[in-house]
Structure formats: structure tokens, C-alpha cells
Motif scaffolding. Structure first.
Motif, PDB file in Angstrom:
ATOM      1  N   ALA A 211       0.831  -1.207   0.000  1.00 57.39           N
ATOM      2  CA  ALA A 211       0.000   0.000   0.000  1.00 57.39           C
ATOM      3  C   ALA A 211       0.865   1.256   0.000  1.00 57.39           C
ATOM      4  O   ALA A 211       0.538   2.263  -0.643  1.00 57.39           O
ATOM      5  CB  ALA A 211      -0.919  -0.009   1.226  1.00 57.39           C
ATOM      6  N   LEU A 212       1.975   1.200   0.704  1.00 49.68           N
ATOM      7  CA  LEU A 212       2.878   2.346   0.792  1.00 49.68           C
ATOM      8  C   LEU A 212       3.537   2.647  -0.550  1.00 49.68           C
ATOM      9  O   LEU A 212       3.723   3.808  -0.923  1.00 49.68           O
ATOM     10  CB  LEU A 212       3.950   2.079   1.862  1.00 49.68           C
ATOM     11  CG  LEU A 212       4.595   3.308   2.529  1.00 49.68           C
ATOM     12  CD1 LEU A 212       3.534   4.162   3.208  1.00 49.68           C
ATOM     13  CD2 LEU A 212       5.641   2.862   3.546  1.00 49.68           C
ATOM     14  N   THR A 213       3.888   1.601  -1.279  1.00 48.71           N
ATOM     15  CA  THR A 213       4.526   1.805  -2.584  1.00 48.71           C
ATOM     16  C   THR A 213       3.577   2.485  -3.572  1.00 48.71           C
ATOM     17  O   THR A 213       4.027   3.192  -4.483  1.00 48.71           O
ATOM     18  CB  THR A 213       5.008   0.463  -3.180  1.00 48.71           C
ATOM     19  OG1 THR A 213       3.888  -0.411  -3.360  1.00 48.71           O
ATOM     20  CG2 THR A 213       6.032  -0.193  -2.280  1.00 48.71           C
ATOM     21  N   LYS A 214       2.270   2.272  -3.405  1.00 48.27           N
ATOM     22  CA  LYS A 214       1.277   2.856  -4.320  1.00 48.27           C
ATOM     23  C   LYS A 214       0.881   4.273  -3.903  1.00 48.27           C
ATOM     24  O   LYS A 214       0.348   5.041  -4.716  1.00 48.27           O
ATOM     25  CB  LYS A 214       0.035   1.972  -4.380  1.00 48.27           C
ATOM     26  CG  LYS A 214       0.284   0.605  -5.024  1.00 48.27           C
ATOM     27  CD  LYS A 214      -0.984  -0.228  -5.063  1.00 48.27           C
ATOM     28  CE  LYS A 214      -0.738  -1.576  -5.727  1.00 48.27           C
ATOM     29  NZ  LYS A 214      -1.956  -2.412  -5.774  1.00 48.27           N
ATOM     30  N   ALA A 215       1.117   4.619  -2.632  1.00 45.37           N
ATOM     31  CA  ALA A 215       0.721   5.937  -2.123  1.00 45.37           C
ATOM     32  C   ALA A 215       1.730   7.008  -2.550  1.00 45.37           C
ATOM     33  O   ALA A 215       2.894   6.720  -2.827  1.00 45.37           O
ATOM     34  CB  ALA A 215       0.616   5.898  -0.607  1.00 45.37           C
ATOM     35  N   LYS A 216       1.267   8.243  -2.585  1.00 47.13           N
ATOM     36  CA  LYS A 216       2.115   9.361  -2.995  1.00 47.13           C
ATOM     37  C   LYS A 216       2.991   9.821  -1.825  1.00 47.13           C
ATOM     38  O   LYS A 216       2.505  10.002  -0.713  1.00 47.13           O
ATOM     39  CB  LYS A 216       1.248  10.532  -3.480  1.00 47.13           C
ATOM     40  CG  LYS A 216       2.058  11.787  -3.844  1.00 47.13           C
ATOM     41  CD  LYS A 216       1.158  12.898  -4.321  1.00 47.13           C
ATOM     42  CE  LYS A 216       1.922  14.201  -4.515  1.00 47.13           C
ATOM     43  NZ  LYS A 216       3.099  14.079  -5.395  1.00 47.13           N
TER      44      LYS A 216
END
Length: 374
Positions: A211-216
């Protein structure tokens, strides 16, 4: 024991002065006689072929070496006949502790703990306190100060591990002082230290990291460095200081060859293809890989905001990435010895803390299945 002043010729035309401590000999199991010698290099030098100008300087240097020899002989006599060294008992304790701290300058992590312990000692101990003033009550008093009176910069009580660490440095100094004749007796026998606390190691699960990799993240360099740490287990200091000369692209894959900042140990760390992609295109050998990376409150706050955008409520710091790497490796079948080596741990027990985290997750998994209606 016989102590002698010796000389050794050097290739640069100087003669090194040193002391030899001859401690006798013994016959080994093969019948060969072995001599026991120790040496103290004085870092004093004279010329092999002195000029008229050098002769006077060399005489003064030799005189200084002979005076040191006399002091060492006197120390041996005092120890042999248990003669009290009044000079040493008058040394101020804080000055002695400061000296021990500086001797550990090259050990960055250890030096920081000694420095922090000294700051608290300065608050507890009067500047004029000498070794003759130190007794069991003094030791117990410092322990009580750490336990109930000491505060952090944020005016919080010390953590259990901080108490444990600072008091251990204090004990180490007293032990060394006793062994070197500053204290007449070992005062530590009747004083128990602090128990070491088990610190909480915050980490991300695989789904949370995804989820963190996809977040800005506001700073792309921070995002890449954090994920790189999650994939490799490298510390902030090693990532921040990494240059392209340390990145080796080989036929069998990529690896980082670097000197670990905290332990000063040489490390050879293979990294995944995905981790290598995060480094980007190779630049000049002396250039830093992660240019523009900064340590401070601003970047730390951005990590928390980045986590919030990903829907995460954990208090994540950059160091959490290292914990994440350890947990993910163990969850996916890596043995604890391999994980320990990859993280650069000196002791396997440091890595075992992560194994306990995995055990807790196994217990949690036992209750995932909904309760049956029996």
C-alpha cells in the motif's frame, strides 16, 4: 615481570621507542620454550643518524621514555606489594570517564552511548569528585538518579534500555578504574544493574508495504530510499552515505560492498533486481546514490504523512524499514542465521527478537478462522 626500554629501527630513518614487559617463559606440549612478552609503543622517536641539531632533541625524548619506564616499574611494585597509589585516588572521576569516552571515538554507536552517559554523570556527580570519594552509596545513588531523576531532552523519563546502557558504561568505567589501581576495591559486587528492556520494533507487513509503494510521497528520493531499505535491511546512515563505487553490477546479480557505519565492519550484501532498479542509472563512482536525502524532522514528518495517505496508522520511522526487511525475510522462509548476516548483527540474539515477532503472528493466525457453531 621485567620491564625494559627497547628501540626499533624504522625504514623512514627514525628509531621507535617502546617498552617490553617480559613475563617469563613456559614449555608447551611440544617441548618448546615459549616466552611471554607484551609491548607498549610510546609513539616517541629519535633519529638513527642524528645531526648536531637533532642530538639535543633526541636526548630529551630518551629522557622522557626513561621517565615513563620508571613510572611503569613503580606501578608494578605498587601492585605487587599492594602499596596505595595516592596520586591515582586524587584523579577526578569525570575527567577519567571523559578520557575513556574519547578512546571509543572510532566506535560511533558505542561512543554515543558513552557521551550520553557522561552527560547524566555531569548532572549527578560534582565536578570535584575524585576516586577517593567513590563508594557503594555513590554507585547506588547514580542508579537511583537514572531510575527516578534523569530526563531526556524532551523532559521524559529514560527508557529501560537507556538506563541499562548508561549504567553499564558507568560500571565499565569503575571496573577499568579498579583494574588500573584508581580504586582500592571492586565496589560493584554488591550493586545490581538494570535489566535490559525489550524494545518495540515497529514494522510493516507485506500488504502494508504494498500500500505504501502505491501511495504518494512528496519526496521521490525519500520514497525510493525507504523502500530500498525495506528490500535490503540497510540502515539510514549506510544508505545516505552510499556512493556508486559501492554498487557492483555483476553477472550473477547486483550487490553492495560497503563499510557499515555503525560497526565499521566490511559488508558484502547481494540485493534483488527490484532493489537495484530503485537506485536508478549509474553515475560517477564518487557520487552519492541517493542525492538530496536529508535526515531531520521534516523528512520524518513526511514519512508519517506518506503512511497516512496509504491508510496506515502505525508510527513508522525510517528505521522501521530495516525491521520490515527482517520480518519479511523470516516470514518468507529465510533462516535466522542468514537474516543476521544480512543485517550485519554481531550477535544472533539481536536477530532472535524478530523471530519472536513471527511467533506472535503465528498465534494470531490461530484465531483467524471464525468460531464454529457447535
Amino acid at each position: 615481570m621485567k620491564i625494559s626500554l627497547k628501540q626499533k629501527k624504522l625504514k623512514n630513518g627514525l628509531v621507535s621507542l617502546y617498552l617490553e614487559f617480559y613475563k617469563g617463559s613456559y614449555v608447551d606440549k611440544n617441548g618448546k620454550r615459549k616466552h611471554q612478552r607484551e609491548f607498549e609503543y610510546l609513539e616517541l622517536y629519535i633519529s638513527q643518524n642524528p645531526s648536531s641539531q637533532d642530538k639535543l632533541k633526541d636526548q630529551e625524548t630518551l629522557k622522557l621514555a626513561e621517565e615513563i619506564l620508571a613510572i611503569r616499574k613503580a606501578d608494578v611494585i605498587q601492585g605487587k606489594y599492594q602499596i596505595k597509589n595516592a596520586r591515582k585516588s586524587k584523579i577526578r572521576f569525570l575527567d577519567y570517564f571523559e578520557q575513556l569516552k574519547e578512546e571509543r571515538y572510532n566506535s560511533k554507536g558505542n561512543y554515543g552511548n558513552w557521551d550520553a552517559a557522561l552527560k547524566h554523570l555531569r548532572k549527578y556527580c560534582h565536578p570535584s569528585t575524585t576516586f577517593k570519594d567513590i563508594n557503594e552509596n555513590f554507585i547506588k545513588g547514580f542508579k537511583k538518579y537514572l531510575d527516578t531523576g534523569a530526563r531526556t531532552k524532551s523532559n521524559l523519563e529514560l527508557s529501560q534500555n537507556s538506563k541499562y546502557s548508561y549504567f553499564n558504561k558507568f560500571k565499565a568505567a569503575l571496573k577499568e578504574a579498579y583494574e588500573n589501581g584508581y580504586l582500592e576495591k571492586n565496589l560493584l559486587k554488591s550493586v545490581k544493574g538494570f535489566d535490559q528492556g525489550e524494545s518495540k520494533r515497529e514494522y510493516l507487513t507485506y500488504s502494508e508495504l504494498q500500500a505504501l509503494t502505491k501511495a504518494k510521497c512528496k519526496y521521490e528520493i525519500l520514497k525510493n530510499a525507504f523502500i530500498f531499505s525495506c528490500l535490503t535491511g540497510l540502515r539510514w546512515s549506510d544508505i545516505n552515505n552510499m556512493t556508486w563505487s559501492e554498487v557492483r553490477d555483476e553477472d550473477s546479480g547486483s550487490r553492495i560492498i560497503f563499510r557499515q557505519q555503525k560497526t565499521d565492519g566490511q559488508e558484502y550484501l547481494y540485493i534483488s533486481d527490484q532493489a537495484r532498479e530503485l537506485l536508478g542509472k549509474r553515475q560517477s563512482e564518487s557520487e552519492r546514490v541517493f542525492t538530496g536525502l536529508k535526515y531531520g524532522a521534516h523528512f520524518n514528518a513526511e514519512i508519517l504523512r506518506w503512511c497516512m495517505r496509504a491508510g496506515l496508522t502505525k508510527h513508522i520511522t525510517f528505521h522501521s524499514a530495516r525491521h520490515t526487511n527482517a520480518v519479511l525475510l523470516l516470514e518468507n522462509g529465510a533462516d535466522i542465521y542468514t537474516v543476521s548476516k544480512r543485517l550485519g548483527h554481531k550477535e544472533i540474539r539481536t536477530t532472535e527478537i524478530y523471530a519472536k515477532i513471527i511467533d506472535k503472528k503465528m498465534k494470531e493466525a490461530a484465531n483467524i478462522i471464525p468460531e464454529l457453531k457447535v
